[in-house]
Design a protein around this motif. Structure first.
Motif, short mmCIF file in Angstrom:
data_model
loop_
_atom_site.label_atom_id
_atom_site.label_comp_id
_atom_site.label_asym_id
_atom_site.label_seq_id
_atom_site.Cartn_x
_atom_site.Cartn_y
_atom_site.Cartn_z
N ASP A 1 0.86 -1.18 0.00
CA ASP A 1 0.05 0.20 -0.06
C ASP A 1 0.68 1.45 -0.10
OD1 ASP A 1 -2.63 -1.28 0.31
OD2 ASP A 1 -1.79 -1.86 2.25
N GLU A 2 2.08 1.24 0.63
CA GLU A 2 3.05 2.34 0.76
C GLU A 2 4.16 1.65 0.70
OE1 GLU A 2 4.23 6.38 1.85
OE2 GLU A 2 2.10 5.55 1.49
N ILE A 3 5.27 2.34 -0.24
CA ILE A 3 6.37 1.93 -0.37
C ILE A 3 7.59 2.90 -0.01
CG2 ILE A 3 8.30 0.92 -2.09
CD1 ILE A 3 5.63 0.04 -3.67
N THR A 4 8.50 2.43 0.71
CA THR A 4 9.56 3.61 0.98
C THR A 4 10.99 3.06 0.35
OG1 THR A 4 8.58 4.37 3.14
CG2 THR A 4 11.17 4.68 2.72
N VAL A 5 11.38 3.73 -0.47
CA VAL A 5 12.63 3.32 -1.14
C VAL A 5 13.78 3.98 -0.53
CG1 VAL A 5 13.85 3.14 -3.39
CG2 VAL A 5 11.52 3.32 -3.23
N LEU A 6 14.85 3.08 -0.16
CA LEU A 6 16.04 3.47 0.46
C LEU A 6 17.27 3.60 -0.49
CD1 LEU A 6 16.17 2.15 4.14
CD2 LEU A 6 15.57 4.24 3.39
N GLN A 7 17.98 4.65 -0.33
CA GLN A 7 19.55 4.37 -1.01
C GLN A 7 20.37 5.27 -0.02
OE1 GLN A 7 19.98 7.22 -4.41
NE2 GLN A 7 21.24 5.55 -5.52
N ARG A 8 21.60 4.17 0.06
CA ARG A 8 22.61 4.85 0.77
C ARG A 8 22.27 5.39 2.25
NH1 ARG A 8 23.78 7.24 -4.14
NH2 ARG A 8 25.34 6.10 -5.35
N GLY A 9 21.13 4.54 2.82
CA GLY A 9 20.84 5.06 4.17
C GLY A 9 19.74 6.03 4.16
N GLU A 10 19.46 6.59 3.15
CA GLU A 10 18.47 7.71 3.17
C GLU A 10 17.20 7.46 2.05
OE1 GLU A 10 20.74 10.88 1.68
OE2 GLU A 10 21.60 11.53 3.50
N VAL A 11 16.04 8.19 2.45
CA VAL A 11 14.83 7.85 1.94
C VAL A 11 15.13 8.41 0.63
CG1 VAL A 11 12.40 8.41 1.89
CG2 VAL A 11 13.50 7.81 3.85
N LEU A 12 14.74 7.77 -0.31
CA LEU A 12 15.13 8.33 -1.95
C LEU A 12 13.43 8.62 -2.37
CD1 LEU A 12 16.94 8.55 -4.42
CD2 LEU A 12 16.16 6.38 -5.10
N ALA A 13 12.70 7.85 -2.33
CA ALA A 13 11.14 8.01 -2.48
C ALA A 13 10.16 7.58 -1.55
CB ALA A 13 10.79 7.85 -3.87
N ARG A 14 8.82 8.03 -1.49
CA ARG A 14 7.77 7.18 -0.85
C ARG A 14 6.50 7.44 -1.59
NH1 ARG A 14 9.18 10.79 3.22
NH2 ARG A 14 10.13 9.04 4.49
#
Length: 265
Positions: free
Chosen positions: A228-241
């Motif tokens: 339902d909700e997606i959080t994308v991480l890159q190098r330890g930070e939130v890239l998109a949600r």
């Protein structure tokens, strides 16, 4: 143990969320593994935490379940600050996690695996010296849980006899036996064939109706149908949600994650 919701701090998470984190940060010496991550997990919804290897998914997962202490930030459960609590305390509040490696008792039957998990919520956990037959009072509930994950007809088989996908289904039955408020699944689809992936995805969707569910996954396409909700991480930070349509259309995600995934095929 029942915890009454407390008022969230002014800079806290969404007050409707069962599990929230704000500014979650973790350093291991000079290495910054996770930086300023916010997340909200709601009852009856699936929140997928994804990213390529090394993105910080497992570290965030371990922070939320209290296996790591954050360097900065705070974590709320029903609005109550649990940042300083230990894993056992938050488990008693109703936060239940799985692990990447299936944690079942291979030499015990499926029924006994679930009955053992049911001891604590049924106030039988201090009766460990008694024989397994003392848990017969739990048979009906245990069989209902096995039926829910499609394993009732195998109840009297040893867990060692199950395929990998069915072992993961049994693990979900044992976590459900703990009556979770929040269920956290660590890469529950990893290592499965396509048929098992589809069955497990349907099972995850079904069990999410009764709890807040957070799953860690590395494959964006796999969670596209169930998250339902997606959080994308890159190098330890939130890239998109956002939902799948939002994050999959984000050019930063396509460049940093989906592009590299497509290049690997």
């Amino acid at each position: 143990m029942t915890t009454q919701p407390a008022a969230a701090p002014a800079d806290g998470g969404d007050p409707r969320a069962v599990l929230s984190a704000r500014g979650l940060t973790k350093s291991f010496g000079a290495f910054l593994a996770v930086s300023n991550v916010d997340i909200d997990v709601f009852h009856g919804r699936i929140h997928a935490l994804i990213g390529p290897n090394g993105a910080g998914k497992s570290t965030v997962f371990n922070l939320l379940t209290k296996f790591h202490r954050p360097t900065a930030g705070h974590i709320l459960f029903d609005g109550a600050d649990i940042t300083a609590m230990d894993p056992a305390s938050v488990a008693r509040m109703g936060m239940v996690r799985s692990f990447q490696i299936s944690a079942t008792f291979g030499d015990m039957t499926l029924l006994d695996n679930v009955r053992v998990a049911m001891q604590r919520p049924n106030h039988l956990s201090r009766q460990f010296w008694r024989s397994l037959s003392s848990l017969d009072c739990l048979n009906r509930q245990a069989l209902e849980l096995l039926d829910r994950v499609g394993l009732a007809d195998m109840a009297h088989l040893n867990a060692n006899n199950l395929s990998y996908g069915r072992k993961r289904a049994l693990e979900i039955a044992t976590t459900l036996a703990l009556q979770p408020r929040v269920l956290l699944l660590d890469e529950p689809l990893a290592g499965m064939g396509q048929e098992d992936v589809e069955q497990m995805a349907n099972l995850i969707k079904a069990v999410s109706c009764d709890c807040a569910l957070l799953m860690v996954e590395h494959n964006l396409k796999v969670v596209g149908d169930i998250g339902d909700e997606i959080t994308v991480l890159q190098r330890g930070e939130v890239l998109a949600r956002g939902d799948y349509a939002t994050v999959s259309a984000d050019p930063r995600v396509r460049e940093a994650y989906m592009g590299s995934e497509n290049d690997s095929h």
